[in-house]
Design a protein around this motif. Sequence first.
Motif, PDB file in Angstrom:
ATOM      1  N   LEU A  65      56.692 -12.408 -36.022  1.00  0.00           N
ATOM      2  CA  LEU A  65      55.995 -11.147 -35.767  1.00  0.00           C
ATOM      3  C   LEU A  65      54.567 -11.150 -36.290  1.00  0.00           C
ATOM      4  O   LEU A  65      53.725 -10.383 -35.804  1.00  0.00           O
ATOM      5  N   TYR A  66      54.289 -12.019 -37.271  1.00  0.00           N
ATOM      6  CA  TYR A  66      52.965 -12.029 -37.906  1.00  0.00           C
ATOM      7  C   TYR A  66      52.457 -13.463 -38.006  1.00  0.00           C
ATOM      8  O   TYR A  66      53.240 -14.417 -38.063  1.00  0.00           O
ATOM      9  N   VAL A  67      51.133 -13.592 -38.049  1.00  0.00           N
ATOM     10  CA  VAL A  67      50.509 -14.906 -38.142  1.00  0.00           C
ATOM     11  C   VAL A  67      49.412 -14.851 -39.199  1.00  0.00           C
ATOM     12  O   VAL A  67      48.684 -13.853 -39.303  1.00  0.00           O
ATOM     13  N   ALA A  68      49.315 -15.907 -40.007  1.00  0.00           N
ATOM     14  CA  ALA A  68      48.312 -15.966 -41.076  1.00  0.00           C
ATOM     15  C   ALA A  68      46.969 -16.392 -40.502  1.00  0.00           C
ATOM     16  O   ALA A  68      46.864 -17.417 -39.830  1.00  0.00           O
ATOM     17  N   LEU A  69      45.933 -15.596 -40.764  1.00  0.00           N
ATOM     18  CA  LEU A  69      44.588 -15.911 -40.295  1.00  0.00           C
ATOM     19  C   LEU A  69      43.880 -16.893 -41.219  1.00  0.00           C
ATOM     20  O   LEU A  69      42.908 -17.531 -40.822  1.00  0.00           O
ATOM     21  N   SER A  70      44.332 -16.981 -42.442  1.00  0.00           N
ATOM     22  CA  SER A  70      43.788 -17.941 -43.402  1.00  0.00           C
ATOM     23  C   SER A  70      44.927 -18.385 -44.312  1.00  0.00           C
ATOM     24  O   SER A  70      46.044 -17.867 -44.227  1.00  0.00           O
ATOM     25  N   ASN A 105      55.616  -5.568 -43.960  1.00  0.00           N
ATOM     26  CA  ASN A 105      54.542  -5.285 -43.000  1.00  0.00           C
ATOM     27  C   ASN A 105      53.232  -5.795 -43.594  1.00  0.00           C
ATOM     28  O   ASN A 105      52.463  -5.039 -44.191  1.00  0.00           O
ATOM     29  N   PRO A 106      52.952  -7.092 -43.436  1.00  0.00           N
ATOM     30  CA  PRO A 106      51.790  -7.683 -44.108  1.00  0.00           C
ATOM     31  C   PRO A 106      50.448  -7.204 -43.573  1.00  0.00           C
ATOM     32  O   PRO A 106      49.428  -7.419 -44.222  1.00  0.00           O
ATOM     33  N   VAL A 107      50.424  -6.570 -42.399  1.00  0.00           N
ATOM     34  CA  VAL A 107      49.160  -6.028 -41.905  1.00  0.00           C
ATOM     35  C   VAL A 107      48.749  -4.830 -42.757  1.00  0.00           C
ATOM     36  O   VAL A 107      47.580  -4.663 -43.110  1.00  0.00           O
ATOM     37  N   ILE A 139      45.362 -11.797 -51.975  1.00  0.00           N
ATOM     38  CA  ILE A 139      45.086 -11.213 -50.672  1.00  0.00           C
ATOM     39  C   ILE A 139      45.833 -12.004 -49.603  1.00  0.00           C
ATOM     40  O   ILE A 139      45.775 -13.233 -49.571  1.00  0.00           O
ATOM     41  N   PHE A 140      46.513 -11.296 -48.702  1.00  0.00           N
ATOM     42  CA  PHE A 140      47.265 -11.927 -47.626  1.00  0.00           C
ATOM     43  C   PHE A 140      46.609 -11.535 -46.300  1.00  0.00           C
ATOM     44  O   PHE A 140      46.729 -10.395 -45.852  1.00  0.00           O
ATOM     45  N   ASN A 141      45.921 -12.486 -45.697  1.00  0.00           N
ATOM     46  CA  ASN A 141      45.169 -12.218 -44.466  1.00  0.00           C
ATOM     47  C   ASN A 141      46.047 -12.548 -43.263  1.00  0.00           C
ATOM     48  O   ASN A 141      45.996 -13.644 -42.703  1.00  0.00           O
ATOM     49  N   LEU A 142      46.855 -11.585 -42.862  1.00  0.00           N
ATOM     50  CA  LEU A 142      47.778 -11.772 -41.750  1.00  0.00           C
ATOM     51  C   LEU A 142      47.492 -10.742 -40.663  1.00  0.00           C
ATOM     52  O   LEU A 142      46.902  -9.695 -40.922  1.00  0.00           O
ATOM     53  N   ASP A 143      47.938 -11.055 -39.463  1.00  0.00           N
ATOM     54  CA  ASP A 143      47.743 -10.149 -38.333  1.00  0.00           C
ATOM     55  C   ASP A 143      49.007 -10.159 -37.483  1.00  0.00           C
ATOM     56  O   ASP A 143      49.816 -11.093 -37.549  1.00  0.00           O
ATOM     57  N   GLU A 144      49.142  -9.144 -36.681  1.00  0.00           N
ATOM     58  CA  GLU A 144      50.285  -9.049 -35.791  1.00  0.00           C
ATOM     59  C   GLU A 144      50.224 -10.151 -34.734  1.00  0.00           C
ATOM     60  O   GLU A 144      49.182 -10.401 -34.145  1.00  0.00           O
TER      61      GLU A 144
END
Length: 325
Positions: A65-70, A105-107, A139-144
């Motif tokens: 459901l989520y993907v790490a941007l960094s 919900n990491p976003v 910091i967790f840089n994740l997105d949907e």
Amino acid sequence: MKSAEEIIEILKRSFNTPSTKDEKLKVVVLCIIISTTFWFFSALNKSDYVTQINYPIKVVYNDSLYVALSEIPDKLPLEVTGGGWDLMTRSFGFSMSPLVIELDNPVRDNYRLANNLRQDIAPRLDPVSINYILKDSLIFNLDERTTIDVEVVFDSTQIKLAPNRKVTSPILVEPNRLSITGPKSMLDTIKQPIIISAGDSEFSKNVDQKFSIKNFGTDLISTNIEEITVKFEVTELVRREVELPINPINFKNTNNSFEPNRVVVSYDILVNETRSVDSLNLVLSADYANLKKSDNTIPIRIAKKPSFIENLELSAIKVNLKDND
């Protein structure tokens, strides 16, 4: 088993015993190694060392459901105090089970204050104590993670053809739709439709060719297909010529005439075009109403032209008016 003092005494006697230089050098080196070892183990027994270690962190989230941007943080730097043996084992990562941080919900829930983690880490480090946490937060840089369906088109405006060639069929793209998966914030910036270009390729015959889907510049974006097939027909054009009369229009004075009254018409036609010159239905005219009095000329106008001819050229573009009086 001999005591340390007995071992040292034996080494002393060996050193004082007549021997070669190589044997004495071996004894000296051995003494240095043993004394260094004794010093090292003695130092480890002290209990007031201060050092920095990295405590392992394991962040858990639903990666469907989520993907790490960094890169996701996997350690938290600490300044700690403890005994030599305990600090050595912690420095090598032993006796430290990772602290698991679950993100539902990491976003929205995209950080942790480092001080709030202290109470969870401290018992795991005992008897080593934490002096400071050397980072304010994690910091967790994740997105949907999302998927969009977009149209794929071939850029017909950039097709390069060999001389005297023409595209003579619709351009077929298979498949003509594409699924793209990746972070929502990135997919929102993708321009639609996806345009595929032939690049520097030049075509002289019918095309049935595969083209790669463009790279979106990041491994975070993936597509359900890697290439498309493009098909279209390319036909050769041939150059032909015909001499045709110019029809006068609005010439009320019968004494007026013009020259030339016939011109050569050059045009391109498809090589497989079977219609004859007589069926061209190509009509040229000179309208007296368009007379330019400054030079007494009338432009030649193409009154009728069939759709299947191209690149039409006339051997003359105007006629000169003559007065037969």
